[in-house]
Design a protein around this motif. Structure first.
Motif, PDB file in Angstrom:
ATOM      1  N   VAL A  38       0.832  -1.199   0.000  1.00 55.62           N
ATOM      2  CA  VAL A  38       0.000   0.000   0.000  1.00 55.62           C
ATOM      3  C   VAL A  38       0.870   1.254   0.000  1.00 55.62           C
ATOM      4  O   VAL A  38       0.669   2.184  -0.775  1.00 55.62           O
ATOM      5  N   CYS A  41       2.605   1.611  -3.313  1.00 55.26           N
ATOM      6  CA  CYS A  41       1.659   2.051  -4.350  1.00 55.26           C
ATOM      7  C   CYS A  41       1.430   3.555  -4.258  1.00 55.26           C
ATOM      8  O   CYS A  41       1.425   4.256  -5.266  1.00 55.26           O
ATOM      9  N   VAL A  42       1.229   4.063  -3.036  1.00 61.12           N
ATOM     10  CA  VAL A  42       1.028   5.500  -2.857  1.00 61.12           C
ATOM     11  C   VAL A  42       2.278   6.278  -3.230  1.00 61.12           C
ATOM     12  O   VAL A  42       2.228   7.318  -3.887  1.00 61.12           O
ATOM     13  N   SER A  45       2.786   6.450  -6.985  1.00 59.30           N
ATOM     14  CA  SER A  45       1.608   6.862  -7.755  1.00 59.30           C
ATOM     15  C   SER A  45       1.869   8.089  -8.619  1.00 59.30           C
ATOM     16  O   SER A  45       1.067   8.423  -9.478  1.00 59.30           O
ATOM     17  N   ILE A 265      -4.216   9.029  -4.804  1.00 61.67           N
ATOM     18  CA  ILE A 265      -4.605   7.655  -4.499  1.00 61.67           C
ATOM     19  C   ILE A 265      -5.414   7.580  -3.203  1.00 61.67           C
ATOM     20  O   ILE A 265      -6.362   6.796  -3.084  1.00 61.67           O
ATOM     21  N   ALA A 269      -8.602   5.455  -2.077  1.00 60.67           N
ATOM     22  CA  ALA A 269      -8.269   4.350  -1.173  1.00 60.67           C
ATOM     23  C   ALA A 269      -9.247   4.219  -0.009  1.00 60.67           C
ATOM     24  O   ALA A 269      -9.634   3.105   0.353  1.00 60.67           O
ATOM     25  N   THR A 272     -12.652   2.699  -0.846  1.00 62.59           N
ATOM     26  CA  THR A 272     -12.375   1.333  -1.284  1.00 62.59           C
ATOM     27  C   THR A 272     -12.108   0.426  -0.087  1.00 62.59           C
ATOM     28  O   THR A 272     -12.574  -0.719  -0.037  1.00 62.59           O
ATOM     29  N   PHE A 273     -11.360   0.927   0.880  1.00 56.07           N
ATOM     30  CA  PHE A 273     -11.029   0.163   2.080  1.00 56.07           C
ATOM     31  C   PHE A 273     -12.293  -0.252   2.834  1.00 56.07           C
ATOM     32  O   PHE A 273     -12.481  -1.429   3.175  1.00 56.07           O
ATOM     33  N   ALA A 390      -4.523  -0.217  -6.921  1.00 58.65           N
ATOM     34  CA  ALA A 390      -4.831   0.446  -5.652  1.00 58.65           C
ATOM     35  C   ALA A 390      -6.135  -0.073  -5.061  1.00 58.65           C
ATOM     36  O   ALA A 390      -6.230  -0.322  -3.846  1.00 58.65           O
ATOM     37  N   PHE A 394      -6.549  -1.993  -1.397  1.00 58.68           N
ATOM     38  CA  PHE A 394      -7.312  -1.481  -0.272  1.00 58.68           C
ATOM     39  C   PHE A 394      -8.574  -2.294  -0.003  1.00 58.68           C
ATOM     40  O   PHE A 394      -9.034  -2.360   1.142  1.00 58.68           O
TER      41      PHE A 394
END
Length: 447
Positions: A38, A41-42, A45, A265, A269, A272-273, A390, A394
């Protein structure tokens, strides 16, 4: 005799302690992997992303999309099957609630790793080749699940199957995002429809198979066979020479330019989480929750299918109405359905309220994934792969939270009491989704 009995008890206790230590280490390692991915990815990004629009004939593109749809149907069945199979898994491997929850954590960790690993592979392999190789691996690992005769072997097979699943999802989403330019929401919703159909069929398939006294691992054998057929379909696609066919998507030229970051992101995120936490809390624990409330096991699986039927119904509507699903008033109605349905499930004191609430929650939660991903892709189409990765990351993290928290608390309290934590996830989803829609709406109005 008494000494032998005491010695046996001590050995059993020692084995239980060792098993729990292994589970704790596995969970900590899984959590660290997801947190690291995670953060990475951030951090990454901001990189430039180039479109990898496939050079395919129209007929090949349609054939590839149909093969992806079939694959998503199977993934839908496999993704939720650990929940309806939890009673059989617990009995077969003599495990507790925490150990049962670990199955999903291992699966979703593999899914995260596979999704993240697919991103660099997209620049080296054609879509159909990568999907074909992944489908071959999926067939192999599903067959290993069918043959599993120990808890650790079962976990390892689920981990590897999760890796191929994550790679398949990211590859398919990137293909759709870069091919269906003007109707991304509809194309993504179509994938979600078949995924949900697979999820709905999964518990009903178990009821059917168990009624004929098939082994509880039989669904994995069926999945392996279907994955193998899909692999053959993917690898049978032949492209025209790139020199002879230069048909690209309409925004291919724009995709060669560096991507300006319009949507951080983190904005994608957070909703989505909580979407992952809420959906997987329901998929994994609803059957156990309903059984604890006095519902028969097969009936509880049918109730779970009602929730999935609601998701399918709204996703079919999303395909029909296309981009009109982005209307903010409609989105707020869907968010209200999600929250009301969840509260109704938790507070239900009759079978009729449980069924109606399950359907309402399914209708509300159903289009959330395609709305999130499509709106993000509309803002930054060049970052389609990054957004897909992403979201998988998440959703997985949220699923981990739901799986472990509810499973661990269920060992202390009853699942009927701990399942109400899903309402917290629903409230936080509504708040974060509202912010996401407001933020993306401003960007799309003033690009």
């Amino acid at each position: 005799m008494k000494f032998a009995l005491v010695l046996e008890i001590l050995q059993h206790a020692r084995a239980t302690i060792i098993t729990n230590k292994i589970i704790q280490c596995a969970f900590i390692l899984s959590l660290k992997i997801n947190i690291a991915l995670v953060i990475y990815c951030v951090y990454r990004s901001h990189e430039y992303h180039r479109s990898r629009t496939p050079i395919l004939t129209k007929s090949n593109t349609i054939f590839l999309y149909i093969a992806i749809i079939i694959t998503f149907f199977v993934w839908g069945a496999v993704a939720v099957i650990s929940g309806p199979l939890m009673p059989e898994t617990t009995e077969a491997f003599s495990i507790n609630g925490t150990q049962s929850g670990l199955i999903f954590i291992i699966w979703s960790t593999g899914f995260t790793i596979g999704s993240f690993s697919a991103k660099p592979l997209l620049s080296k392999f054609k879509f159909e080749r990568l999907l074909g190789f992944v489908a071959c691996g999926s067939a192999l690992f599903a067959f290993c699940l069918y043959l599993s005769d120990s808890y650790l072997q079962y976990l390892l097979s689920f981990l590897l199957l999760g890796v191929t699943g994550g790679a398949s999802f990211t590859t398919a989403h990137t293909f759709v995002g870069q091919t269906f330019i003007h109707n991304r929401a509809a194309a993504l919703s179509a994938l979600d429809v078949v995924f949900s159909m697979g999820s709905m069929v999964s518990p009903l398939l178990l009821v059917f198979l168990f009624s004929f006294a098939f082994a509880w691992q039989t669904p994995f054998l069926l999945a392996a066979f279907t994955f193998l057929l899909c692999a053959i379909a993917y690898l049978s696609i032949r492209r025209k020479s790139e020199e002879g066919d230069q048909s690209h998507s309409e925004d291919a030229s724009q995709a060669q330019l560096p991507s300006k970051i319009l949507l951080p992101i983190a904005v994608l995120a957070v909703p989505t989480f909580f979407m992952g936490a809420l959906e997987w809390a329901h998929n994994l624990w609803f059957v156990s929750f309903a059984i604890d409330r006095g519902v028969e096991e097969d009936t509880a699986r049918i109730y779970h299918s009602v929730f999935l039927a609601g998701m399918i119904a709204i996703r079919i509507i999303t395909i029909v109405i296309g981009n009109r699903i982005h209307n903010i008033k409609l989105i707020r109605v869907l968010l209200a359905f999600t929250l009301i349905g969840n509260i109704g499930i938790v507070m239900a004191d009759s079978w009729s309220l449980l069924i109606v609430s399950s359907f309402i929650m399914g209708v509300g939660l159903g289009p959330m994934f395609p709305i999130l991903l499509a709106r993000a892709m509309d803002v930054n189409p060049e970052r389609s792969a990054s957004f897909s990765v992403a979201m998988v990351l998440f959703i997985t993290a949220g699923g981990h939270l739901a799986s472990l928290a509810i499973g661990a608390l269920a060992d202390i309290y009853s699942i009927a009491n701990t399942f109400m934590f899903s309402t917290v996830f629903a409230i936080l989803l509504v708040i974060s989704f509202e912010y996401f829609c407001t933020r993306t709406g401003k960007i799309l109005k003033n690009p």
